[in-house]
Design a protein around this motif. Structure first.
Motif, PDB file in Angstrom:
ATOM      1  N   CYS A   1      -5.701  49.706  17.900  1.00  0.00           N
ATOM      2  CA  CYS A   1      -4.306  50.107  18.155  1.00  0.00           C
ATOM      3  C   CYS A   1      -3.721  49.452  19.389  1.00  0.00           C
ATOM      4  O   CYS A   1      -2.649  49.183  19.663  1.00  0.00           O
ATOM      5  CB  CYS A   1      -3.824  51.430  18.221  1.00  0.00           C
ATOM      6  SG  CYS A   1      -4.670  52.154  19.702  1.00  0.00           S
TER       7      CYS A   1
ATOM      8  N   GLN B   1      -3.561  50.417  22.592  1.00  0.00           N
ATOM      9  CA  GLN B   1      -3.175  51.304  23.478  1.00  0.00           C
ATOM     10  C   GLN B   1      -4.043  51.195  24.919  1.00  0.00           C
ATOM     11  O   GLN B   1      -3.525  51.630  25.960  1.00  0.00           O
ATOM     12  CB  GLN B   1      -3.261  52.837  23.084  1.00  0.00           C
ATOM     13  CG  GLN B   1      -2.168  53.199  22.201  1.00  0.00           C
ATOM     14  CD  GLN B   1      -0.627  53.012  22.791  1.00  0.00           C
ATOM     15  OE1 GLN B   1      -0.629  53.237  23.923  1.00  0.00           O
ATOM     16  NE2 GLN B   1       0.221  52.566  21.992  1.00  0.00           N
TER      17      GLN B   1
ATOM     18  N   ARG C   1      -6.582  56.221  18.614  1.00  0.00           N
ATOM     19  CA  ARG C   1      -6.892  56.721  17.486  1.00  0.00           C
ATOM     20  C   ARG C   1      -8.061  56.480  16.880  1.00  0.00           C
ATOM     21  O   ARG C   1      -8.274  56.845  15.688  1.00  0.00           O
ATOM     22  CB  ARG C   1      -5.753  56.067  16.348  1.00  0.00           C
ATOM     23  CG  ARG C   1      -4.188  56.450  16.512  1.00  0.00           C
ATOM     24  CD  ARG C   1      -3.376  55.815  15.484  1.00  0.00           C
ATOM     25  NE  ARG C   1      -2.332  54.863  16.285  1.00  0.00           N
ATOM     26  CZ  ARG C   1      -2.026  53.833  15.727  1.00  0.00           C
ATOM     27  NH1 ARG C   1      -2.610  53.216  14.611  1.00  0.00           N
ATOM     28  NH2 ARG C   1      -1.020  53.108  16.307  1.00  0.00           N
TER      29      ARG C   1
ATOM     30  N   ARG D   1      -9.691  51.840  16.172  1.00  0.00           N
ATOM     31  CA  ARG D   1      -8.603  51.478  15.209  1.00  0.00           C
ATOM     32  C   ARG D   1      -7.976  50.380  15.743  1.00  0.00           C
ATOM     33  O   ARG D   1      -6.721  50.010  15.254  1.00  0.00           O
ATOM     34  CB  ARG D   1      -7.735  52.518  15.057  1.00  0.00           C
ATOM     35  CG  ARG D   1      -8.451  54.017  14.706  1.00  0.00           C
ATOM     36  CD  ARG D   1      -8.857  53.845  13.029  1.00  0.00           C
ATOM     37  NE  ARG D   1      -9.460  55.165  12.685  1.00  0.00           N
ATOM     38  CZ  ARG D   1     -10.869  55.154  12.119  1.00  0.00           C
ATOM     39  NH1 ARG D   1     -11.448  54.013  11.864  1.00  0.00           N
ATOM     40  NH2 ARG D   1     -11.409  56.299  11.898  1.00  0.00           N
TER      41      ARG D   1
END
Ligand code: SF4
Ligand code: SF4
Length: 227
Positions: free
Chosen positions: A23, A25, A118, A21
């Motif tokens: 993101c 992270q 995610r 996704r």
């Protein structure tokens, strides 16, 4: 930081897929090691030499990407990875890990992503498909070739390690070799290629793949004491 492994000893036919996704992270609190091919691709992306790239964007003598004071990769921007097209192999594959031993045997591991990840694992395709989707082929070839050179260098250093009977010049040569190896000088593709081509009065190639071939030749000559 050691990343926990969910499953390992997987081959290329093993069912695997992962929907990222983006993101960002996983671009935090990591250690991203880079080989000379990855460094050259990133340097090309930024329009700088590998010498400049190593000085500005790496730590540990050019072997790892720099992370900022908040432990975030310096290439993570508001829109995600700012060097996405030339990101290193570990970034391409995450959360899949690739392993190769000295005999060239390959296997994969499914890594445990961070809690905030995610993305979603699946089994709709195989690891081989995932590698293709991530454009990993050139990176894996480069990783394997530099890994083989690294082993040769380490073995050469062991073989030439000074003992009680070694003469002074041999000890001095060995110290020079160890210093060059330890300083990460061998990681700087542009510097090595420039020197190699200048000494042979041949043009410096532009494509990273061609530069890598010359870099390999230069490293083999250096390992065998001819450069
Ligand atoms: S943390 Fe997971 S979803 Fe986010 S960028 Fe990394 S792999 Fe993708
Ligand atoms: S190079 Fe890109 S993908 Fe890899 S850790 Fe840095 S920001 Fe993330």
């Amino acid at each position: 930081m050691t990343i926990p492994i969910r499953r390992t000893s997987l081959d290329r036919e093993h069912p695997f897929s992962f929907a990222c996704r983006c993101c960002g992270q996983c671009c935090r609190a990591k250690k991203i090691q880079v080989n000379p091919y990855e460094t050259a691709r990133l340097a090309r992306n930024l329009g700088v030499s590998t010498t400049e790239f190593i000085a500005r964007y790496t730590v540990e003598n050019g072997s790892c990407l720099r992370f900022d004071d908040n432990n975030i990769c310096v290439f993570l921007g508001p829109e995600g990875c700012s060097v996405h097209a030339d990101r290193p192999l570990v970034c391409r594959l995450y959360p899949l890990g690739r392993h190769v031993n000295e005999q060239g045997e390959e296997w994969f591991s499914e890594l445990e992503p961070e809690a905030e990840c995610r993305g979603a694992f699946g089994t709709g395709s195989a690891i081989a498909d995932y590698l293709e989707d991530q454009g990993a082929a050139d990176y894996m070839r480069a990783a394997d070739s530099y890994f083989a050179i690294l082993w040769t260098m380490m073995n050469a250093l062991d073989i030439s390690a000074p003992d009680d009977d070694s003469d002074e010049s041999a000890e001095s040569d060995n110290r020079d070799t160890e210093a060059f190896f330890a300083s990460g000088g061998w990681l700087d593709m542009d510097k090595s290629v420039k020197r190699y081509c200048r000494e042979r009065e041949i043009p410096i190639p532009d494509p990273v793949d061609e530069k890598m071939c010359i870099h390999h030749q230069a490293l083999h000559l250096w390992i065998h004491g001819s450069l």
